[in-house]
Structure formats: C-alpha cells, structure tokens
Design a protein around this motif. Structure first.
Motif, mmCIF file in Angstrom:
data_model
loop_
_atom_site.group_PDB
_atom_site.id
_atom_site.type_symbol
_atom_site.label_atom_id
_atom_site.label_comp_id
_atom_site.label_asym_id
_atom_site.label_seq_id
_atom_site.Cartn_x
_atom_site.Cartn_y
_atom_site.Cartn_z
ATOM 1 N N ASP A 91 12.155 32.254 41.943
ATOM 2 C CA ASP A 91 12.957 32.920 42.970
ATOM 3 C C ASP A 91 13.528 34.212 42.398
ATOM 4 O O ASP A 91 14.249 34.203 41.390
ATOM 5 N N ILE A 92 13.238 35.303 43.054
ATOM 6 C CA ILE A 92 13.649 36.621 42.561
ATOM 7 C C ILE A 92 15.163 36.767 42.494
ATOM 8 O O ILE A 92 15.699 37.553 41.705
ATOM 9 N N ARG A 93 15.870 35.972 43.300
ATOM 10 C CA ARG A 93 17.329 36.055 43.297
ATOM 11 C C ARG A 93 17.929 35.635 41.961
ATOM 12 O O ARG A 93 19.011 36.101 41.587
ATOM 13 N N ALA A 94 17.250 34.764 41.244
ATOM 14 C CA ALA A 94 17.752 34.355 39.930
ATOM 15 C C ALA A 94 17.782 35.543 38.976
ATOM 16 O O ALA A 94 18.745 35.749 38.228
ATOM 17 N N LEU A 95 16.733 36.358 39.004
ATOM 18 C CA LEU A 95 16.711 37.575 38.186
ATOM 19 C C LEU A 95 17.782 38.558 38.637
ATOM 20 O O LEU A 95 18.453 39.194 37.814
ATOM 21 N N LEU A 96 17.951 38.683 39.953
ATOM 22 C CA LEU A 96 18.927 39.636 40.478
ATOM 23 C C LEU A 96 20.342 39.249 40.072
ATOM 24 O O LEU A 96 21.107 40.095 39.582
ATOM 25 N N PHE A 97 20.690 37.980 40.236
ATOM 26 C CA PHE A 97 22.050 37.561 39.880
ATOM 27 C C PHE A 97 22.280 37.622 38.381
ATOM 28 O O PHE A 97 23.383 37.961 37.936
ATOM 29 N N ARG A 98 21.257 37.323 37.594
ATOM 30 C CA ARG A 98 21.437 37.446 36.141
ATOM 31 C C ARG A 98 21.618 38.913 35.750
ATOM 32 O O ARG A 98 22.403 39.228 34.848
ATOM 33 N N ALA A 99 20.925 39.807 36.455
ATOM 34 C CA ALA A 99 21.121 41.242 36.208
ATOM 35 C C ALA A 99 22.535 41.669 36.583
ATOM 36 O O ALA A 99 23.163 42.464 35.875
ATOM 37 N N LEU A 100 23.055 41.133 37.683
ATOM 38 C CA LEU A 100 24.410 41.494 38.114
ATOM 39 C C LEU A 100 25.458 40.993 37.126
ATOM 40 O O LEU A 100 26.499 41.631 36.942
ATOM 41 N N ILE A 101 25.186 39.854 36.503
ATOM 42 C CA ILE A 101 26.094 39.379 35.455
ATOM 43 C C ILE A 101 26.110 40.370 34.294
ATOM 44 O O ILE A 101 27.168 40.700 33.751
ATOM 45 N N ALA A 102 24.932 40.855 33.919
ATOM 46 C CA ALA A 102 24.854 41.855 32.843
ATOM 47 C C ALA A 102 25.557 43.147 33.249
ATOM 48 O O ALA A 102 26.220 43.790 32.426
ATOM 49 N N VAL A 103 25.445 43.528 34.524
ATOM 50 C CA VAL A 103 26.129 44.735 35.006
ATOM 51 C C VAL A 103 27.640 44.581 34.865
ATOM 52 O O VAL A 103 28.337 45.503 34.439
ATOM 53 N N LYS A 104 28.157 43.399 35.221
ATOM 54 C CA LYS A 104 29.601 43.171 35.098
ATOM 55 C C LYS A 104 30.063 43.309 33.653
ATOM 56 O O LYS A 104 31.185 43.722 33.386
ATOM 57 N N GLY A 105 29.178 42.967 32.719
ATOM 58 C CA GLY A 105 29.501 43.119 31.309
ATOM 59 C C GLY A 105 29.097 44.460 30.739
ATOM 60 O O GLY A 105 29.190 44.672 29.528
ATOM 61 N N ARG A 106 28.644 45.367 31.628
ATOM 62 C CA ARG A 106 28.203 46.710 31.247
ATOM 63 C C ARG A 106 27.080 46.650 30.197
ATOM 64 O O ARG A 106 26.954 47.513 29.341
ATOM 65 N N GLN A 107 26.250 45.631 30.314
ATOM 66 C CA GLN A 107 25.091 45.479 29.434
ATOM 67 C C GLN A 107 23.880 46.025 30.196
ATOM 68 O O GLN A 107 23.055 45.288 30.740
ATOM 69 N N TRP A 108 23.804 47.336 30.218
ATOM 70 C CA TRP A 108 22.860 48.021 31.104
ATOM 71 C C TRP A 108 21.404 47.725 30.765
ATOM 72 O O TRP A 108 20.577 47.550 31.674
ATOM 73 N N GLU A 109 21.075 47.670 29.490
ATOM 74 C CA GLU A 109 19.681 47.435 29.097
ATOM 75 C C GLU A 109 19.224 46.044 29.528
ATOM 76 O O GLU A 109 18.095 45.868 30.001
ATOM 77 N N ARG A 110 20.102 45.051 29.354
ATOM 78 C CA ARG A 110 19.751 43.694 29.783
ATOM 79 C C ARG A 110 19.583 43.636 31.295
ATOM 80 O O ARG A 110 18.664 42.993 31.812
ATOM 81 N N ALA A 111 20.483 44.298 31.992
ATOM 82 C CA ALA A 111 20.386 44.323 33.458
ATOM 83 C C ALA A 111 19.083 44.984 33.890
ATOM 84 O O ALA A 111 18.387 44.499 34.790
ATOM 85 N N LEU A 112 18.738 46.091 33.224
ATOM 86 C CA LEU A 112 17.534 46.827 33.594
ATOM 87 C C LEU A 112 16.281 45.977 33.366
ATOM 88 O O LEU A 112 15.343 46.009 34.177
ATOM 89 N N ALA A 113 16.264 45.209 32.281
ATOM 90 C CA ALA A 113 15.102 44.365 32.003
ATOM 91 C C ALA A 113 14.869 43.354 33.123
ATOM 92 O O ALA A 113 13.734 43.165 33.591
ATOM 93 N N ASP A 114 15.939 42.711 33.589
ATOM 94 C CA ASP A 114 15.806 41.739 34.681
ATOM 95 C C ASP A 114 15.419 42.419 35.988
ATOM 96 O O ASP A 114 14.616 41.892 36.770
ATOM 97 N N LEU A 115 15.986 43.595 36.239
ATOM 98 C CA LEU A 115 15.665 44.307 37.480
ATOM 99 C C LEU A 115 14.230 44.826 37.464
ATOM 100 O O LEU A 115 13.562 44.856 38.507
ATOM 101 N N HIS A 116 13.742 45.222 36.293
ATOM 102 C CA HIS A 116 12.333 45.623 36.169
ATOM 103 C C HIS A 116 11.427 44.440 36.520
ATOM 104 O O HIS A 116 10.434 44.601 37.247
#
Length: 242
Positions: A91-116
């Motif tokens: 489910d793509i939403r799992a990647l999206l929510f995990r990316a949003l968790i990284a965004v909240k922590g300002r972990q941009w590279e991790r967020a970008l990897a999940d969004l990619h």
C-alpha cells in the motif's frame, strides 16, 4: 427439581456459546471489527490484539501505524509501517506516512527516498508528488520541486495536493523576489484550502498543526458563544415610577 435442572442446563449452554463466540475472535475477525469501529483508540487496541495472533493480517500493521501517526506516536508509527513494508505490504500510503514522519523530523533525505519509491509505484499520485515538491524545496532542488508542482497542477485531481503544490510555488517565487506571483500562488492555494491562508498568516508563530487545531476549536467555540448569547435574555430596563 426438573425445572431447576432445566434452567441450569440452559445457563450452561448459553455460557458455552458465549465463550465459544469469544474464542472465535480470530485475528482476521478482530481486524474487520477494528475497521468498523468509529473510535480511533479502540481500533488501535483491536489491531494490537489481532497482531498478537500468529495469523494476523499484515494490513493490521499499516492500519495501526496510520493511527499512531495521527495520535502523534511517531516512533511507534514508523516501526509499524516499516514492518508492514518489510513483510511485503504494497500500500503506497505506508510509504507516504513514513515519509511524513521523516518530514516532521526534518530528515529530508529519508523522506525523499520514501517519496521516490511511492512515485515509482504510482507516478500520478498528487499527494505524493506535492509532498515530494515540498521536500525538494527544503533540499534546495528548486527545478525538481517546480517539476512536481507542475505535474500536480496538470493532474488537477486533488484540491489539498494542489494547494500544497501552489504553496511551494509561492515560496519559490518569494525567494526569487517575485512578490506578486507569490501572492497570486498563495491566493490560489487558499481558494483550494481555506485553512492554508490562516496557516500562512500565523506561520511565523505557530506550526501548521497548531493553527489547524485553533481553527477547529474556533469552529466549535464560536457557535457555542453565539447560542449562549442568543439564549441569554436581554436585561429589561427598570420601569420608572411616577
């Protein structure tokens, strides 16, 4: 005596049926029960009970992780979503929510990897692309951010994603000194998501989550105040004695 024996037999039968019904609560049944429960904390408890069984559906991890995200339990949410993905969840939403968790922590590279990865699964998901545009902007990759913004606006299928994309465009125009273009982008964003205009006004003071909460409380308190004001009788002027 026969009556007492009959009543005892009926009670024993009812007890055995009730206990049998409880025993029949399989992980799958608990999962479906959780999906139909209107209360978030009860859903999380039911998913937890389901996941304690060996035959728990992997989707229970995704669902509980999503609930944890909204409850602000970010480490728990990330653990569940990661476990879901590692177990083959698609489910793509799992990647999206995990990316949003990284965004909240300002972990941009991790967020970008999940969004990619999410965009690779579905290149036309407006919510994924709009969040990726935000992350690209934070990383200073303006051309990539503009590309995703343009894609979201061309898709024109998700008002909140379009508003998010327009806000990224406005920030880019502000950086370029194009104040009029930035104002127009913010105006369009606020048209699609009225709360965004409020967030932008108070953005230097409060977080988006705080301003949304204030707006929600206002929607509750204001009608209550109006009702109270209407229900309170107006004071009567004292009649003058002659």
């Amino acid at each position: 005596m026969r009556l007492i024996t009959c009543l005892l037999g009926i009670m024993m039968l009812m007890t055995s049926q009730a206990s049998g019904g409880y025993a029949m609560q399989t992980a799958t049944e608990l999962f479906h029960k959780a999906q139909n429960d209107p209360l978030m904390y009860r859903r999380a408890a039911l998913y937890t009970e389901a996941l304690a069984r060996d035959d728990a559906p992997v989707e229970a991890l995704r669902e509980r992780g999503t609930i944890y995200y909204y409850q602000g339990k970010l480490p728990e949410a990330e653990a569940d979503l990661t476990a879901y993905l590692e177990k083959g969840g698609g489910d793509i939403r799992a990647l999206l929510f995990r990316a949003l968790i990284a965004v909240k922590g300002r972990q941009w590279e991790r967020a970008l990897a999940d969004l990619h990865q999410a965009a690779a699964w579905d290149p036309h998901r407006s919510d994924v692309l709009s969040h990726r545009a935000e992350v690209f902007y934070e990383l200073g990759q303006v051309a990539e951010a503009e590309r995703d913004v343009g894609h979201v606006l061309r898709l024109h299928d998700d008002a909140l994603a379009m508003a998010r994309a327009l806000r990224v465009r406005a920030r880019i125009e502000v950086d370029r000194g194009n104040e009029l273009l930035a104002r127009e982008a913010y105006r369009q964003a606020a048209t699609l998501d009225p709360s965004m205009g409020f967030i932008h006004t108070w953005g230097d003071v409060l977080s988006p989550e705080q301003t949304r909460k204030i707006g929600f409380v206002g929607l509750i308190v204001l009608p209550a105040l109006l009702i109270f004001r209407i229900s309170v009788p107006k004071p009567k002027r004292p009649t003058s004695k002659r």
